[in-house]
Design an enzyme around this catalytic site. Sequence first.
Site, PDB file in Angstrom:
ATOM      1  N   ARG A 115      16.083  -0.344 -13.686  1.00 36.20           N
ATOM      2  CA  ARG A 115      15.815   0.491 -12.664  1.00 36.20           C
ATOM      3  C   ARG A 115      16.901   1.179 -12.153  1.00 36.20           C
ATOM      4  NH1 ARG A 115      10.825  -1.636  -9.309  1.00 36.20           N
ATOM      5  NH2 ARG A 115       9.336  -2.038 -10.887  1.00 36.20           N
TER       6      ARG A 115
ATOM      7  N   ASP B 147       7.955  -2.095   6.078  1.00 37.84           N
ATOM      8  CA  ASP B 147       8.662  -2.352   4.604  1.00 37.84           C
ATOM      9  C   ASP B 147       9.873  -2.013   4.650  1.00 37.84           C
ATOM     10  OD1 ASP B 147       6.858  -2.745   1.826  1.00 37.84           O
ATOM     11  OD2 ASP B 147       8.867  -1.816   1.535  1.00 37.84           O
TER      12      ASP B 147
END
Length: 273
Positions: free
Chosen positions: A32, A143
């Site tokens: 990632r 979030d």
Amino acid sequence: MSDSQFDQLRKVIYQRAGIHFLDSKKYVLESRLSRRVEELEFENFDQYIMYLTTGPYQMDEFQEMFNRITINETSFFRNEPQLLYFEQQVLPKLIEARQKTKTLRIWSSAASSGEEAYTLAIQLHRSLGIRAMDWKIEILGTDISEKVLLQAQEAKYPHYAVRTLSPMVLQKYFKQEGSFYHLDPSLKTMCRFEKLNLKDRISARRFGTFDVIFCRNVLIYFDDEMRKGVINMFHDQLAKDGTLFIGHSESLRNLNVKFEQIAAPQAFAYTKL
Ligand SMILES: C[S@@+](CC[C@H](N)C(=O)[O-])C[C@H]1O[C@@H](n2cnc3c(N)ncnc32)[C@H](O)[C@@H]1O
């Protein structure tokens, strides 16, 4: 990525967000972040770690990194039996108990792209029907990733994202425009989205107290210390008669927190002791 680079990275990630990368997940972090290292034209992860932890761009880069390393998988009506328990058992009692104030506050605390919060809005709309107009409903979605919060705020989903909705729900609450489905504005206005790192208990306090808190499929990324901190924070911010819902593969066992599990299979729900 060498083992030592992996160790340094996971340490700073844990310090900032409580996300714990197991040894077996080194490849996830590597895959990632490799592209990010390339984009920044760094030669290796050492340079990236320096950039992330020192200098003027730390905050921005942490945000960029969280946008990339968090797992944001979600769906409408995820774990339907649990949500039916919420709709059929918890909501009616709560509506009764809040008759005087006609106020309901629900927190989707790892909201990802908004499907969980909007599912709850659909369920509230179904439960209150025409009475919804007299109620002040607030569903807060938070979030750590800004990227998913932007998607949530748009309330516009591709065909794949609405695959789990029944044709009736889709027709009633969404309007198709081209290849996207737009949520009905009356449900959208029940929800708002804000950035919050669950490790940041002080920041969370500004959101006040909630009648129901959903914290599903994020505790699995934390270790026990972080889980305990998050659950204690929920204890402080949950109404006395409130309910906490967690993910089906998560548990509060061994955390020694002041919550009692509701004895209903598939509810994965807790009340305050
Ligand atoms: C797998 S999704 C779960 C979404 C939704 N609750 C569900 O069950 O479908 C987990 C979410 O938790 C968020 N997350 C991870 N660590 C976090 C933290 N420390 N604070 C806030 N959110 C976090 C991720 O960005 C991601 O969107």
